[in-house]
Design a protein around this motif. Sequence first.
Motif, mmCIF file in Angstrom:
data_model
loop_
_atom_site.group_PDB
_atom_site.id
_atom_site.type_symbol
_atom_site.label_atom_id
_atom_site.label_comp_id
_atom_site.label_asym_id
_atom_site.label_seq_id
_atom_site.Cartn_x
_atom_site.Cartn_y
_atom_site.Cartn_z
ATOM 1 N N THR A 168 0.835 -1.201 0.000
ATOM 2 C CA THR A 168 0.000 0.000 0.000
ATOM 3 C C THR A 168 0.871 1.252 0.000
ATOM 4 O O THR A 168 0.612 2.206 -0.746
ATOM 5 C CB THR A 168 -0.934 0.000 1.220
ATOM 6 N N TRP B 213 -3.750 -2.142 -2.294
ATOM 7 C CA TRP B 213 -4.610 -2.473 -1.153
ATOM 8 C C TRP B 213 -5.151 -3.888 -1.282
ATOM 9 O O TRP B 213 -5.207 -4.648 -0.307
ATOM 10 C CB TRP B 213 -5.757 -1.467 -1.077
ATOM 11 N N ASP C 139 -2.625 -6.420 -0.265
ATOM 12 C CA ASP C 139 -2.391 -6.452 1.180
ATOM 13 C C ASP C 139 -3.498 -7.201 1.920
ATOM 14 O O ASP C 139 -3.237 -7.886 2.911
ATOM 15 C CB ASP C 139 -2.277 -5.029 1.734
ATOM 16 N N VAL C 140 -4.758 -7.071 1.472
ATOM 17 C CA VAL C 140 -5.876 -7.637 2.234
ATOM 18 C C VAL C 140 -6.555 -8.793 1.510
ATOM 19 O O VAL C 140 -7.342 -9.519 2.120
ATOM 20 C CB VAL C 140 -6.936 -6.549 2.534
#
Length: 423
Positions: free
Chosen positions: A47, A378, A381-382
């Motif tokens: 991110t 993002w 990352d998730v």
Amino acid sequence: MLAPYRLLAAVGRLPTLLLWSLLGRLHTTATALALTFLVTDWTGSYTRAGLVAAALTIGTGIAGPLRGRAADRSSVPKLLILTGACYGGGLCVLAALPAHLWPVAPVVALLTGLSMPPVSQVARSVWARVEPIEARNATYAVESTLSELLFMVGPMLAAFTVAVVDPWAAVVLCGVFAFLGALGFALALMRSDLRPVPTPKSESDTPSSEGSTTGPAPTTERRRFVLREPGLAPTITVSMLLVAALVAVDLVIIAWARERDTPELAGVLVAVWAVGSLAGGLIMGGLPGRPNPVRRLIAVTAGLLLLVPVLPPIWAEPNPWLVGLVLAAGGAAIAPAFGAMNNRLGELAPTGRRAEVFGWMATGSMAGSSLAATSVGWMLDVGSLGAAAGLSAAFGCLAVLVALQIPVAAGASPQERAEDVVS
């Protein structure tokens, strides 16, 4: 199939200009990869790496139309040399930052992006002046095709430098290439009969009669915002979405290579992707007739969708050979799609404002890159690699829908107009 390429080679100094315009953009294909490795090494976060990349692309996007307008109205060689020096210096400053000062990196990246040399918009405005039209179409096709070589060489060079030396060395190398490429292109323009001639302000605001679908505008409309010309806004929006889709795949490849602790794999896979695009561009670029953007964008989107099932969570342990095969097959439509979009934009742009219009296209491309850098960063990352690849395909679908709104350029035959409507 080879006839258009022979016409291109016959135009004086055009091959030299084409070569230097490509070398002047080599750094752009390597910078994102180099910066991603640099910032993730600093922070461990995709991110945050996306924020730095987004800052660079935002600065570049702001500079695009401004540099294009300056190129229409001032000395292009001087502009290229000055901006090349500032941009290259900015990347070197980024590379020299200590890791604990990473919050400063987005600011430096933004200022660096504001200095991006306008190589792409100047080159494409020059191609719009090439005659005959067959040679012009071939020039756009060859440029888009050979650009794939940049996506082979640039990422591989950056990945190799990261693996052998360090990420900061790869960023410095990008800065050096940015300056030398802009300098070489400037010198080539000075020796060419196709070099841009500064246009007086009153003339530069006059729409093109050769490319516009509406012909010259009344005097009271000569100063209007250039993106109000028919077809320009949707064409630039399509380019933004297409770039977002492709940058998303780049980030997926980088993330997977980093997870495997094999950074060189990122360069290899991006190169394989570019090989497919290069092959498709060489074949499609030599075919007769006006290129159809919608059909080519549909083919690109289909290739993006093919990538989703070979990545987690659907495929738990991705096979590099299978991923490479899918990338090579899906990449075959990328260069033809870019060639079609650049050709259509050159036809629709007003004659005296082409560099400005292609500057807006550069802005759209940078906006697409920024959109992908933040949203896909993002997602990585998730979420998962497959989810990020799915987001890339979603960008491609949106590009197809917007492309349906692009008008047919003046000069198309009745059959070509019918084909555009049907597609």
